[in-house]
Structures are given as structure tokens and as C-alpha cells.
Design an enzyme around this catalytic site. Structure first.
Site, PDB file in Angstrom:
ATOM      1  N   LEU B 210       0.818  -1.267  -0.073  1.00  0.00           N
ATOM      2  CA  LEU B 210      -0.149   0.087   0.246  1.00  0.00           C
ATOM      3  C   LEU B 210       0.741   1.288  -0.061  1.00  0.00           C
ATOM      4  CD1 LEU B 210      -2.918  -0.020  -0.094  1.00  0.00           C
ATOM      5  CD2 LEU B 210      -2.951   0.164   2.289  1.00  0.00           C
ATOM      6  N   CYS B 211       1.772   1.299   0.703  1.00  0.00           N
ATOM      7  CA  CYS B 211       2.795   2.367   0.826  1.00  0.00           C
ATOM      8  C   CYS B 211       3.630   2.667  -0.441  1.00  0.00           C
ATOM      9  CB  CYS B 211       3.498   2.131   1.967  1.00  0.00           C
ATOM     10  SG  CYS B 211       4.439   0.547   2.115  1.00  0.00           S
ATOM     11  N   THR B 212       3.762   1.653  -1.240  1.00  0.00           N
ATOM     12  CA  THR B 212       4.345   2.062  -2.697  1.00  0.00           C
ATOM     13  C   THR B 212       3.238   2.721  -3.491  1.00  0.00           C
ATOM     14  OG1 THR B 212       5.514  -0.084  -2.584  1.00  0.00           O
ATOM     15  CG2 THR B 212       5.273   0.894  -4.716  1.00  0.00           C
TER      16      THR B 212
END
Ligand SMILES: [Zn+2]
Lengths: 177, 436
Positions: B210-212
Site C-alpha cells: 500500500l505504501c508503494t
């Protein structure tokens, strides 16, 4: 009457009354929920007959988020445990791995999820995010930058946000227990 | 076999024995694995009497193969209608068929092309059908395209097994493909490893952290996933995303395009958006052909005993095929899981005789005495409601009033009942039968 005959009768009755069967996802989630080992810092809130939606509260007793009360909404899809549950933080909090909408960056919720993992593993993973917030997987970029470059400032921001204050113009929910 | 021998017989020559010349050779001669004393090779009759069911995305291949292998009574289930994009590989359909039901068109086509075959189509979901329906078949060949549908048919077939009636055991032959990869497996419900036991064999959905997506998108797909997971929730939370609604896809496409522009990533298109959001994996005609062919060969061997087949209990039951890096196949025995929630010991619903006039308290007490259970602190649920839950104090309080109620007011004949005990890892599943 032998067992099988009974079962046939029972099944016929079931078919006639349109009784549902437990789905594989139901069985798995009930099993997971029955065999949780929750620590004192976790609380599960679930309506009696609802296995698909429930919430988990985490009350960290150490680390920078100590004293807070964080709630996560869980949604179990019919494809569980092939698909991980959908998890969202219900409050607006200041955390490098949780964005302002409540999205959570936790590897086992997405790229590292496997059907052999259970709900307990996710609960422990979420708790870990409060003990060791992680600046290298940012969802809230500013919080991650603060954590990386200014740890003391980050701690102050955490306390301010948990108290319901503003951090850099963004207001947060009060989450003190 | 010489190349010339393989040519199809022209239309119209059916009805003569010549049509089945090669099949006869396989079936009538002792094979390399046959025991001359005990082996009785099958014949066409075995095949002709066998009602088989084909379903799902590999449908065209499966139908064609079954019909040309000598099966005469084939049923097919498919809920989809024909889309233009199917025409490149689903060879039973023509442009004029677009919009019609796949099952109907496929059945008519194969009946016309292979004389003497009867194909019964059903246009709907496999879930529409009940035990009675599935009982009529000798075996089921599935080429379904979703995990959900596979899990459903699996638990249906496991649930049908009656230890006293060998006919209740329906072998399930399952084929699936994803791009250049695929698998064929044979399941003898309750005897060998089932789809649920093998859930971890399915490639996990390719997911990007998700952080990507949120911070460092690198590919056009990342921008689309961002629009799908993050932007939609932020801006259209109140609307449930419908991936078949062009307006929704357009919205996501525009969001993704804008984001791609910000990060200087080229390549976001409408069809890519559709593909990412619907998790579409390209279907490759030849992979489908390989996997379907393997499934149908196993169906043929299983019913005729011509040669050993995949999935005989105690032998290999899973063939994986990978064609994405050169060609590799591996066949192995996937072990049945004792704690499988569908076919494990605990998952099989046993009939449980209950006195409808007894109270729940009396029933709880009786569970402590049942030899297979001996549960001292059981929690009891039906699919409808929790009757008595002891795994947490507040649930116990909430369900305690039920203890005085009569069983007939809490459950019904034929209902499934799940009994668990925090102290034991297993759960027990019962089907309620009234004591008369
Ligand atoms: Zn199983």
C-alpha cells in the site's frame, strides 16, 4: 434408523426449508475467532451473530503510542482466507504507516497475506505498528519524514495528535483512553 | 500413430464403427498397466452411460474433448453470455452469437458437430443447483474461473458423500489456467485432498504494498491501484464500486491518469484500468487447451479404467503446468489436511439426534457425554444465530437466556449446527435431526 438414513431425512428437511450451510469462509473465521489469544492490550468488539464485520481495539501499554485507544474495522470477504480481511483504522491518527483515511500499510494485509495466516497474526501485526512505527513503509509521508529525521519532534506530534490536537495544520481525533 | 491417421472423420461418417477405431484400440487392448487377470477394460457403454458435467471458462475445450472422447450424455453449466473478446479462443462461438448464452450456443454447436452426443445446457450459476442435481453425474469436470466457485462446488461434493453409498462420491476434476500457467487436479471428495486443503496452492493475488501505491508509484498499474483502493475510498466512499459500471471505470481511469501525470508515468489506459481493477489475467488459448485436454483424459481414464489416472487415493493428484519459463510440469500428491474446514474430520456434518422438547441446557449437558465430543464448555451456533457462546464472558451473558428455551424454538430439522470448545482445536459440525 441408521445414521445415514437420518442424515438423508435431515437433508431433505433442510432442502425443503431452504436452510443454509456454513460456508468454508464462515467456518474458518469462526475457528479463528474461537481460538484467539488476545493480549491485555487488545479488545475484540463483535456483535453476537456477525462474523463478517467486527472491530479490534488496541490499547498500547508501552512505546510512543502508550495510553492511546485505537480501533480497527475488519471486513471479512466471502473469499477469506484466500483474501485477507479488509482492515481500516476508524480514527484519524498520526502514524507513518496509517493514512488519514485509515488505510493501513501492513505487509500481511496485502502482499504477504497467505491463507495459512490467521486473524491473530493480523492482530499482532497491528499491535506491532504501535510499538515500532516504521518510517520505511510510509502511508503518511509527513509522519514518516518526522520519524526519520526528528524522532523527538515525532514523539511530540504523536502526543499532540492523540490528544485531539493539530499537527502541521491537520486536526486529529482524540484517542486517549 | 501416423500423421494421416489423425485426420478428423468428415461430417456424416458417424454411426459407423470406424468413427471410434482409435478409441477401440485404447479400450480393447490390454494396456501397459493393466493386469490381465483383474483388469476389465471399459467400453463405450461405460462412457455413453456416464453423465458428466462441465462448467466454467474452459468450457469450450472441455465440451469438445468430452464429446470427441466418446462421452454421450454431457451437461454444461455456464452463466455468462458471449462477449466479442471471447471469440479469439472460445471456438464454439461466432460473431453472430455475441450476447447469447454460452452454454446454449456451445451445446447446440457440439451436438451438431458430433452426432449422437446429447448436451444439456443450463444457463446460470453452479450455485443454483442442489445435491439432487449433482447426484446424477458420474463425475464433474470443472474449468471454473473463480476461487469462490471452486470452493463452492468442492464443499457441495464433499457434503454429498455418504459412506454407505459409493455412488454418492463424485470425482471432481478441476482445471484452471492463469496466462501461461495452469493446473489439473483430481479430487475424490473426503478421500483425497480437496480444493480447500489446496487453497494455498493458488497463486496469491499479485499485490503491491500500500505504501508503494501511496508514496512512490513506479508503474501505470500502481496509479490505477491507487485510484481503486485509496482515491475511491476518499472521494466516493458512499458508492459501492461496481467494476462492470463504465462510469466507475471511467472515474478510476481519470484519477489514475492524473496521478500518473504527476509522477511522470506513461501508459495508463482505459482497458488497463479495467484489467487491473477486475484483476483480469489474460487467458491464453493454448494453455486452456493443454489443461482442458489433461482434465478430459483423466475423466476418460477414470471412467474406463483404460490406464491409471491422476488422483487415485494414495497417488499423485495434482499436475501443475508452467509455460511461462520454457515448459515445466510437475505431478505430485497434495496431502489431505486433517484440519481442513471442508473435508477434515471435524468439518463433515454428522446427523445429531436432538429431542425437540429438550431445553438448550439439557442439550449442552448431553454434549459432555457424547463420545466424540465430550465438550465441557461448548459454544453452539446455527447458520442463523448463536445459541450459546462460552468463548467470551459477555457473549455467555447475552446467550444465557437461551438455555431455558426448547430446542425446537432455537433450531430446525436439517439445520447445520456448529459446536466448538475453546479448549479444543477442532469444531464439530452437525445436522439437526429431531428425535421421534
Ligand atoms: Zn479438504
Amino acid at each position: 434408523m441408521n445414521d445415514k438414513k437420518q442424515q438423508k431425512d435431515a437433508e431433505a428437511a433442510a432442502a425443503a426449508s431452504g436452510k443454509k450451510k456454513f460456508s468454508a469462509a464462515d467456518l474458518r473465521v469462526i475457528k479463528d475467532l474461537e481460538h484467539l489469544s488476545l493480549s491485555d492490550t487488545m479488545e475484540l468488539k463483535r456483535e453476537l451473530d456477525n462474523y463478517k464485520n467486527f472491530s479490534l481495539a488496541i490499547n498500547p501499554d508501552e512505546g510512543m503510542y502508550k495510553g492511546g485507544h485505537f480501533e480497527f474495522a475488519f471486513e471479512i470477504k466471502p473469499t477469506f482466507p484466500y483474501d485477507a480481511p479488509k482492515v481500516r483504522c476508524k480514527q484519524k491518527i498520526y502514524h507513518p504507516n496509517i493514512d488519514l483515511e485509515g488505510n493501513v500499510c501492513l505487509n500481511i494485509l496485502r502482499e504477504d497475506w497467505k491463507p495459512v495466516l490467521n486473524l491473530n497474526a493480523i492482530f499482532v501485526g497491528l499491535q506491532f505498528l504501535f510499538l515500532e512505527p516504521n518510517a520505511s513503509d510510509p502511508l503518511n509521508k509527513e509522519a514518516a519524514e518526522d520519524l526519520k529525521h526528528n524522532r523527538e519532534g515525532f514523539k511530540r506530534n504523536v502526543r499532540a495528535a492523540m490528544g485531539g490536537g493539530n499537527v502541521k495544520g491537520e486536526s486529529f481525533d482524540r484517542v486517549m483512553k | 500413430m501416423a500423421a494421416a491417421d489423425i485426420a478428423f472423420l468428415p461430417n456424416g461418417s458417424e454411426g459407423t464403427r470406424a468413427r471410434w477405431k482409435y478409441l477401440d484400440k485404447v479400450l480393447d487392448r490390454p494396456g501397459p498397466f493393466t493386469d490381465p487377470d483383474s483388469f476389465v477394460p471399459g467400453n463405450h457403454e461405460t462412457l455413453e452411460r456416464a453423465k458428466v458435467l462441465g462448467a466454467g471458462g474452459l468450457g469450450c475445450e472441455i465440451l469438445k474433448n468430452l464429446a470427441l472422447s466418446g462421452f454421450k450424455d454431457i451437461h454444461v453449466i455456464d452463466m455468462d453470455t458471449i462477449d466479442v473478446s471471447n471469440l479469439n479462443r472460445q471456438f464454439l462461438f461466432r460473431a453472430a452469437d455475441v450476447g447469447k448464452y454460452k452454454a446454449e450456443v456451445a451445446a447446440a454447436f457440439v451436438e451438431k458437430r458430433v452426432k449422437g452426443v446429447q448436451i444439456t445446457p443450463y444457463c446460470g450459476k453452479i450455485q443454483d443447483k442442489d445435491e439432487e442435481y449433482y447426484k446424477q453425474f458420474a463425475l464433474i469436470v470443472c474449468g471454473l474461473d473463480s476461487i469462490e466457485a471452486r470452493r463452492w462446488i468442492n464443499s457441495m461434493l464433499v457434503g454429498m458423500v455418504d459412506g454407505n453409498d459409493p455412488d454418492s462420491l463424485k470425482p471432481l476434476i478441476d482445471g484452471g489456467t492463469e496466462g501461461f500457467k495452469g493446473q489439473a487436479r483430481v479430487i475424490f471428495p473426503t478421500m483425497t485432498s480437496c480444493i480447500e486443503c489446496q487453497l494455498d496452492m493458488h497463486a496469491p493475488r499479485a499485490a503491491v504494498p500500500l505504501c508503494t501505491l501511496a508514496t512512490i508509484p513506479r508503474q501505470p498499474q500502481h496509479c490505477i491501484e491507487w485510484a481503486h483502493i485509496i482515491a475511491w475510498e476518499e472521494e466516493r466512499k458512499e458508492i459501492t464500486l461496481d467494476t462492470d459500471d463504465p462510469e466507475h471505470i471511467t472515474w478510476l481511469f481519470q484519477k489514475a491518469s492524473k496521478r500518473a501525470e504527476e509522477f511522470n508515468i506513461p501508459g495508463v489506459t482505459y482497458s488497463m484500468t479495467q484489467g487491473v481493477v477486475k484483476n483480469i489475467i489474460p487467458a491464453i488459448a493454448s494453455t486452456n487447451a493443454i489443461v482442458a485436454a489433461s482434465c478430459c483424459n483423466e475423466a476418460f481414464k477414470l471412467l474406463t479404467n483404460a490406464n491409471p489416472f491422476l488422483g487415485f487415493p494414495g497417488t499423485d493428484n495434482y499436475m501443475m503446468y508452467t509455460g511461462d519459463e520454457s515448459v515445466y510440469t510437475y505431478t505430485f500428491e497434495h496431502q489431505k489436511k486433517d484440519d481442513c474446514p471442508v473435508c477434515g474430520e471435524e468439518a463433515l456434518a454428522r446427523p445429531l439426534e436432538i429431542d425437540p422438547e429438550a431445553t438448550l441446557q439439557e442439550f449442552v449437558d448431553s454434549l459432555a457425554e457424547r463420545p466424540e465430543a465430550q465438550l465441557k464448555t461448548p459454544s453452539i451456533r446455527t447458520t442463523e444465530k448463536s445459541l450459546y457462546i462460552q468463548s467470551a464472558a459477555d457473549y455467555e451473558r447475552m446467550t444465557r437466556p437461551n438455555l431455558e428455551k426448547k430446542m425446537k424454538d432455537l433450531t430446525a430439522e436439517g439445520e447445520e449446527m456448529l459446536v466448538s470448545d475453546k479448549a479444543f482445536p477442532t469444531m464439530f459440525k452437525y445436522v439437526v435431526v429431531w428425535k421421534r
